[in-house]
Design an enzyme around this catalytic site. Sequence first.
Site, PDB file in Angstrom:
ATOM      1  CD  GLU A  68       1.948   4.168  -2.105  1.00  0.00           C
ATOM      2  OE1 GLU A  68       1.295   3.148  -2.380  1.00  0.00           O
ATOM      3  OE2 GLU A  68       3.101   4.098  -1.657  1.00  0.00           O
TER       4      GLU A  68
ATOM      5  CG  ASP B  43       6.678   4.659  -3.789  1.00  0.00           C
ATOM      6  OD1 ASP B  43       5.501   4.350  -4.049  1.00  0.00           O
ATOM      7  OD2 ASP B  43       7.615   3.837  -3.821  1.00  0.00           O
TER       8      ASP B  43
ATOM      9  NE  ARG C 161       2.031  -3.836  -9.005  1.00  0.00           N
ATOM     10  CZ  ARG C 161       3.078  -3.235  -8.421  1.00  0.00           C
ATOM     11  NH1 ARG C 161       2.873  -2.279  -7.533  1.00  0.00           N
ATOM     12  NH2 ARG C 161       4.300  -3.581  -8.735  1.00  0.00           N
TER      13      ARG C 161
HETATM   14  C1  OTU Z   1       4.125   1.699  -4.161  1.00  0.00           C
HETATM   15  O1  OTU Z   1       3.115   0.798  -3.728  1.00  0.00           O
HETATM   16  C2  OTU Z   1       3.879   1.987  -5.625  1.00  0.00           C
HETATM   17  O2  OTU Z   1       2.609   2.549  -5.794  1.00  0.00           O
HETATM   18  C3  OTU Z   1       4.028   0.713  -6.407  1.00  0.00           C
HETATM   19  O3  OTU Z   1       3.691   0.881  -7.763  1.00  0.00           O
HETATM   20  C4  OTU Z   1       5.440   0.249  -6.252  1.00  0.00           C
HETATM   21  O4  OTU Z   1       5.579  -1.027  -6.819  1.00  0.00           O
HETATM   22  C5  OTU Z   1       5.883   0.163  -4.780  1.00  0.00           C
HETATM   23  O5  OTU Z   1       5.450   1.274  -3.984  1.00  0.00           O
HETATM   24  C6  OTU Z   1       7.385   0.156  -4.695  1.00  0.00           C
HETATM   25  O6  OTU Z   1       7.923   1.402  -5.083  1.00  0.00           O
HETATM   26  O7  OTU Z   1       2.970  -2.341  -2.202  1.00  0.00           O
HETATM   27  O8  OTU Z   1       1.334  -2.860  -4.178  1.00  0.00           O
HETATM   28  O9  OTU Z   1       1.518   1.342   1.264  1.00  0.00           O
HETATM   29  O10 OTU Z   1       0.849  -0.643  -0.761  1.00  0.00           O
HETATM   30  O11 OTU Z   1       3.671   1.473  -0.910  1.00  0.00           O
HETATM   31  C7  OTU Z   1       1.757  -1.556  -4.029  1.00  0.00           C
HETATM   32  C8  OTU Z   1       2.172   0.151   1.032  1.00  0.00           C
HETATM   33  C9  OTU Z   1       2.687  -1.390  -2.865  1.00  0.00           C
HETATM   34  C10 OTU Z   1       2.162  -0.353  -0.370  1.00  0.00           C
HETATM   35  C11 OTU Z   1       2.706   0.626  -1.404  1.00  0.00           C
HETATM   36  C12 OTU Z   1       3.281  -0.035  -2.587  1.00  0.00           C
END
Ligand code: OTU
Length: 660
Positions: free
Chosen positions: A337, A295, A518
Amino acid sequence: MGTPQHRATDAASPAVAAAVAAARAPGTTDEQWATLLARFDREIGRLQRLFGEIYGAGERTDAELALLAGQLATSWQERPADLQELDAAREADPSWFESNEMVGGVLYVDRYAGDLDGVRAQIPYFRELGLTYLHLMPLFEAPAQNSDGGYAVSSYRAVNPALGDMEGLTALAADLRSQGIALVLDFIFNHTSDEHAWARRAQAGEPEYEDFYWIFPDRTMPDAYERTVREIFPDDHPGAFVPIPTPDGHGERWVWATFHSFQWDLNYTNPAVFRAMAGEMLFLANRGVDILRMDAVAFIWKQLGTSCESLPQAHALIQAFNAVCRIAAPAVLFKSEAIVHPDEVIGYISPQECQLSYNPLQMALIWSSLATRDARLLQQALERRHTLPPGTAWVNYVRSHDDIGWTFADEDAAELGIDGYEHRRFLNRFYVDRFPGSFARGVPFQDNPRTGDCRIAGTTASLAGLEAGDPGAVDRIVLAHSIVLSTGGIPLLYLGDEVGQLNDLGYVDEPGHAEDSRWVNRPHYPAEAYRRRLDPSTDSGRLHARLRRLLDVRRTTPELAGNRLVGFDARNPHVLGYQRPGEDPDGRATVVLCLANVADEPQGVDALTLSGMPLEALDLVTGERVGLREGLTLPAHGVRWLRTVLESGPADAPVQKPDS
Ligand code: OTU
C-alpha cells in the site's frame, strides 16, 4: 530424505543452525522437518544479508537472527496441517493469483455486515459476484473512538469484541477458503495505537518498550526531523511528532506519529521490533490469512535529513518480512500500500518484496480522464507504467476506503502539455464540485492551505455523477470498472459500489469520525440499493446487471489473465485503447481489444486506424459479431471488449505497436 538437517547449517551461522535444531518439536515428522529446512536453506542467506544491511553486521545482529530463526521454525510447526498443505500447493503454483478468475472485494465488517457472522452470511452473494479475494478492513482490538477505522491497533492477536473473536475469524478464514475466497487482512506494521501494551509500557517509562517507539525528551530531534518530512494528516496535528506526558506525569516529551496523534510509529532500528512484529505477522498467517495488505509501507524507516519515505531500509525490512513468510508461511502474499509517486510505487513490487500492489496511478487517472473527457494521460500510463516483473500483479481499483490523491508523475503530464500542479488543482476543484458544470459530489480531505496540498473523498457513484443526477453516471461507473477488470491484475471492488451506493454525509454525527472526511465514502451496507439490484428499471439494477456481465465475461476470458498489455492508439484523444494478447478458450492466438470512450458524446475509431485488425471481432460483452472495416462508433462513455482471432503468427504477435 538423507540427512537434510545439515543443509541449513551450510547457509547460516552456527548460532542460527543451533536455534533451528533446538526448535524441532517432538511431533514433527522427518518429511515436515526436511521441508522446513529446505525453506531455510533457500531463504536464510538472504535474511542474513538483509539483517546486515538494516542493523549492521555484528554479534547483536547474529543473536537476533538466531532468535528469529528459532521463532520461525516453531511457527511453521504450529501451522495447521491444511495451511501447511496450502504452502506446498502455492509454492508449486506461484502464479495462482494471476488468473482471470481472480476478483477482489473489500468491506468494513461492522458497516457492511455487522460482525464476522454477518460476513459469513454474505458468502453466497460474494460467490454470485465471483469473488476469490475478500479484504476485511482492520478488525483488531483498537481504541473505542480514536481508531482511524481500525488502523490504530491495540492488539494484533485479538479481534475487536464487537465483531467477534479470534476463533470466529479463524473459522471464517477456513469457510472462505472452502468457497474459493482468499482472506486479506491488513498488516499495520508502521505504527500501533497508543493503547497497545507496548505503548502503555513505553508511557510508563519501561526502557525496553520506550525503545519500540521514537520518543524524545524535548523538541531538539523532532525539530530536526520535521525540517524534511511531509505532513500526512495536518488536520490532526502539524509535523510528525506529538507531545505525551513523561512517566511521572509532570512533564512533556515527544513521540513520532506520522498519522494521527494516537498512532505511534514503531522504531525499526531496534531489531527487537522486527522480531516482535514478525511474531504478530505469523500469528495472523497461522489463523488462515492468505494475503497481508502491508499498510503505509513508505514510512517504516526514518533517517535524519531525508523525507523519511521509501528509504532503502524500508525495502530491506519488507524483504526481510517476505523471507520470514517464505520460511514460515509460504502461502502468504504481501500487497503493497504505497500511494505515492509511480516511480516509488513500483519499487515495492517484486516476488521478493510485495507480490501485489495497489495501482494508485491507474485509479487516479481513471478519475482524471472522466473529469477532462481526455484519455491520453491514462493511455500513456498504461503504455509506460503498467508492466510489472514476472510473478507479481497489480490490484486495480476504482476507489478505496481512503481519499483519492493525484499521484501521477509531473514529468509524464508535462509531455502532454499538462502542468501537474494546475491539473491537481483542477481535479480537486472538479471532484468537490467547485468547478462549473461538474458532475461530481466529493468532499475535500486534508485541505492544507499552507502547502496547497489537498485530496478528495467520495463514493464511486457520488464522484461519477449519480448523486448529481447526471445522465452519464451509470455509464461512467461501468466504464471505470471495465478498466480495472480488463487491464491485468486483480480487480478490487469496494462492495456496495456495484449497486451505486452514495456518499454518507451522516459521518459528521458519528463519534470520532467528524474530523475525517474519508468516512463520507465508507457508508453502511446500502440495503435499499441492494434490494433494487435485480430491478432493471433502477440505476442500481442497471449498474449491477452490467457489472455482473463484465465480471462473468472476465472469468471466461483467458486473455484477461496476467499483465501483458499492448497499447492501441485509437487516434482519438477521448478513446482509451489497449490490447490483451493471449489465447481464447479454444487455444487460438487472439487479441482482446479494449476501447473506452471517456467523452460525453459518441466518439469514433476510424477505418484506417482499425485496418491492421482482422476483418471482424466478437464483442465479448454483447456476444455480437462486429465488422471492423467500416470503423467503430462508441456511445458516450461506451466500452467494448472485442476479441479478434489472429489469422497467423504466434500468440504473442502484437497487432499494433503502441507508437504506430
Ligand atoms: C493508510 O493510508 C490507510 O489506508 C489509511 O486508512 C490509514 O489512515 C493510514 O494508512 C494509517 O494507517 O495516508 O490517507 O501511502 O497514502 O499509507 C491515507 C501513503 C494514508 C498513505 C497511506 C495512508
